[in-house]
Design an enzyme around this catalytic site. Structure first.
Site, PDB file in Angstrom:
ATOM      1  N   TRP A 101       5.003   3.807  24.692  1.00  0.00           N
ATOM      2  CA  TRP A 101       5.660   2.717  25.537  1.00  0.00           C
ATOM      3  C   TRP A 101       5.916   3.342  26.868  1.00  0.00           C
ATOM      4  O   TRP A 101       6.113   2.942  28.028  1.00  0.00           O
ATOM      5  CB  TRP A 101       7.033   2.385  24.923  1.00  0.00           C
ATOM      6  CG  TRP A 101       6.389   1.399  23.707  1.00  0.00           C
ATOM      7  CD1 TRP A 101       6.470   1.569  22.538  1.00  0.00           C
ATOM      8  CD2 TRP A 101       5.679   0.040  24.054  1.00  0.00           C
ATOM      9  NE1 TRP A 101       6.091   0.290  21.822  1.00  0.00           N
ATOM     10  CE2 TRP A 101       4.981  -0.480  22.693  1.00  0.00           C
ATOM     11  CE3 TRP A 101       5.242  -0.556  24.830  1.00  0.00           C
ATOM     12  CZ2 TRP A 101       4.630  -1.577  22.469  1.00  0.00           C
ATOM     13  CZ3 TRP A 101       4.344  -1.911  24.789  1.00  0.00           C
ATOM     14  CH2 TRP A 101       4.256  -2.444  23.316  1.00  0.00           C
ATOM     15  N   ASP A 171      14.630   1.476  28.269  1.00  0.00           N
ATOM     16  CA  ASP A 171      13.847   0.527  27.472  1.00  0.00           C
ATOM     17  C   ASP A 171      14.416   0.665  26.040  1.00  0.00           C
ATOM     18  O   ASP A 171      13.760   1.507  25.433  1.00  0.00           O
ATOM     19  CB  ASP A 171      12.166   0.655  27.514  1.00  0.00           C
ATOM     20  CG  ASP A 171      11.336  -0.168  26.607  1.00  0.00           C
ATOM     21  OD1 ASP A 171      12.055  -1.023  26.071  1.00  0.00           O
ATOM     22  OD2 ASP A 171      10.156  -0.035  26.670  1.00  0.00           O
ATOM     23  N   LYS A 195      12.491  -7.037  17.826  1.00  0.00           N
ATOM     24  CA  LYS A 195      12.470  -5.898  17.102  1.00  0.00           C
ATOM     25  C   LYS A 195      14.037  -5.909  16.300  1.00  0.00           C
ATOM     26  O   LYS A 195      14.098  -6.216  15.283  1.00  0.00           O
ATOM     27  CB  LYS A 195      12.438  -4.622  17.619  1.00  0.00           C
ATOM     28  CG  LYS A 195      10.996  -4.453  17.852  1.00  0.00           C
ATOM     29  CD  LYS A 195      10.473  -4.547  19.206  1.00  0.00           C
ATOM     30  CE  LYS A 195       8.950  -4.193  19.433  1.00  0.00           C
ATOM     31  NZ  LYS A 195       8.253  -3.972  20.739  1.00  0.00           N
TER      32      LYS A 195
HETATM   33  C1  LIG Z   1       7.540  -3.603  21.553  1.00  0.00           C
HETATM   34  C2  LIG Z   1       7.925  -2.633  22.523  1.00  0.00           C
HETATM   35  C3  LIG Z   1       7.651  -3.190  24.008  1.00  0.00           C
HETATM   36  C4  LIG Z   1       6.965  -4.292  24.348  1.00  0.00           C
HETATM   37  O1  LIG Z   1       7.779  -5.554  24.228  1.00  0.00           O
HETATM   38  P1  LIG Z   1       6.860  -6.898  24.544  1.00  0.00           P
HETATM   39  O2  LIG Z   1       8.273  -7.725  24.441  1.00  0.00           O
HETATM   40  O3  LIG Z   1       6.018  -7.331  23.420  1.00  0.00           O
HETATM   41  O4  LIG Z   1       6.523  -6.848  25.924  1.00  0.00           O
HETATM   42  C5  LIG Z   1       8.037  -2.247  25.039  1.00  0.00           C
HETATM   43  N1  LIG Z   1       8.665  -1.262  24.647  1.00  0.00           N
HETATM   44  C6  LIG Z   1       9.191  -0.695  23.679  1.00  0.00           C
HETATM   45  C7  LIG Z   1       9.915   0.498  23.251  1.00  0.00           C
HETATM   46  C8  LIG Z   1       8.841  -1.369  22.369  1.00  0.00           C
HETATM   47  O5  LIG Z   1       8.953  -1.243  21.078  1.00  0.00           O
END
Ligand SMILES: *Cc1c(COP(=O)(O)O)cnc(C)c1O
Length: 359
Positions: A101, A171, A195
């Site tokens: 990521w 993030d 998540k």
């Molecule tokens: C799932 C995830 C993303 C991507 O998220 P989207 O909502 O599908 O764009 C980005 N960063 C992390 C750490 C993730 O777990």
């Protein structure tokens, strides 16, 4: 049929109590006579839902008055671009690279500004976090971006990187709400909802006031944080139903005792599973002990020829989505807030039994 035990990394399981409440309120919310899905986002009922969700999130995380909370769309992936568009101001940005990521965030930022990767664990095959002393942030950079929890690699920071006067951007898609955190250390925190917050379609951005209004004037409105902040996340139609479900999750967390309680449950759930993995030669987790995620736990079988059988038998026991990410192979158990401790116990029992009959 029993409710499936869902180990997916995302979209992930929601608390059963939240789903039951959503079901009760599905066709008519309170005395409104209509579903939240059908309401005007500017009507008083939805405004009350939206404000309650935000104030509960503020209470849970201890978000100060000097931060705005935005309820946006486009996923965390859109934030990979919105962050540099809004914050770079023609300056280079610093990034820590700890896995899949981080790499995606870096790739998108590179389209917009100069990027300096100030620490990377790629040489360690992303099996650990960098130590603080390995991170040098140029004080001229416009922000420092990192990924507190790498959802695919199962690698998680056990400290908040020190960035000096440079705004810290995180993030938090797969770790937000897993434990208490010090919001004041951050300039921007963002997370896709699917998540640990709610259904897909909602992206939460928590941004410090002084970082608003920095985007170039020709920035399209939808990509400008200031536009969303000034309109209370209602510049256009927000993801209203997802916002409402997220609000139910926040209420559920407060009822459970908030993030202090979640932290102790999450620590216990994850350490049980790591203990079981480490106790056997049949299962392995490659991540350095101080960098192991509480939320996403990848593990491999000593004999990968048994992967298919492991997954098949797990499904027969009502446990789903244990297959690891295609880039890593093996298995991955995602055990977010909504995953009951008994379900982790059940997975461990299954693993012990599977080893006994195949080891
Ligand atoms: C799932 C995830 C993303 C991507 O998220 P989207 O909502 O599908 O764009 C980005 N960063 C992390 C750490 C993730 O777990």
């Amino acid at each position: 049929m029993d409710t499936a035990i869902n180990f997916s990394a995302g979209p992930a399981m929601l608390p059963v109590d939240v789903l039951a409440r959503a079901k009760d309120e599905l066709s008519a919310w309170r005395d409104s006579g209509m579903s939240v899905m059908e309401m005007s986002h500017r009507g008083k009922d939805f405004m009350a839902i939206a404000e309650k969700a935000e104030s509960d999130l503020r209470e849970l995380m201890g978000i100060g008055e000097n931060y705005k909370v935005l309820f946006l769309q486009g996923g965390a992936t859109s934030q990979f671009s919105m962050i540099p568009i809004n914050l770079s101001q023609g300056q280079p940005a610093s990034y820590i690279n700890t896995g899949a990521w981080s790499k995606k965030a870096i790739a998108e930022a590179t389209r917009i500004c100069e990027v300096n990767v100030v620490a990377s664990t790629e040489e360690q095959n992303f099996t650990c976090i960098p130590l603080q002393k390995e991170i040098t942030v140029d004080q001229g950079s416009c922000y420092l971006h990192y990924t507190p929890n790498e959802t695919i690699g199962g690698v998680e920071f056990n400290y908040v990187p020190e960035a000096g006067d440079v705004p810290l951007v995180a993030d938090m898609s797969s770790t937000i709400l897993s434990r208490p955190m010090d919001v004041d250390k951050y300039g921007v925190i963002y997370a896709g909802a699917q998540k640990n917050i709610g259904p897909a379609g909602l992206t939460i951005v928590i941004i410090r006031d002084d970082l608003l209004g920095l985007a170039p004037t020709d920035t399209p409105s939808m990509f400008n944080y200031d536009v969303h902040a000034k309109s209370g996340s209602m510049f256009n139609t927000p993801p209203a139903y997802t916002w409402y479900i997220a609000g139910l999750v926040f209420e559920w967390l407060l009822e459970k005792g908030g993030l202090v309680e979640m932290a102790s449950i999450n620590r216990r759930k994850s350490s049980k599973l790591y203990t079981a993995i480490d106790a056997s030669d049949f299962y392995q987790n490659p991540v350095r002990a101080d960098s192991r995620s509480w939320m996403n736990i990848p593990f491999t079988l000593a004999n990968p020829d048994l992967d298919g059988e492991f997954l098949k038998q797990a499904e027969a026991e009502n446990m789903f989505y244990l297959k690891g990410h295609r880039s890593v192979g093996g298995m991955r158990a995602s055990i977010y807030n909504a995953m009951p401790e008994e379900s982790v116990d059940k997975l461990i029992e299954f693993m012990v039994e599977f080893e006994r009959s195949n080891g």
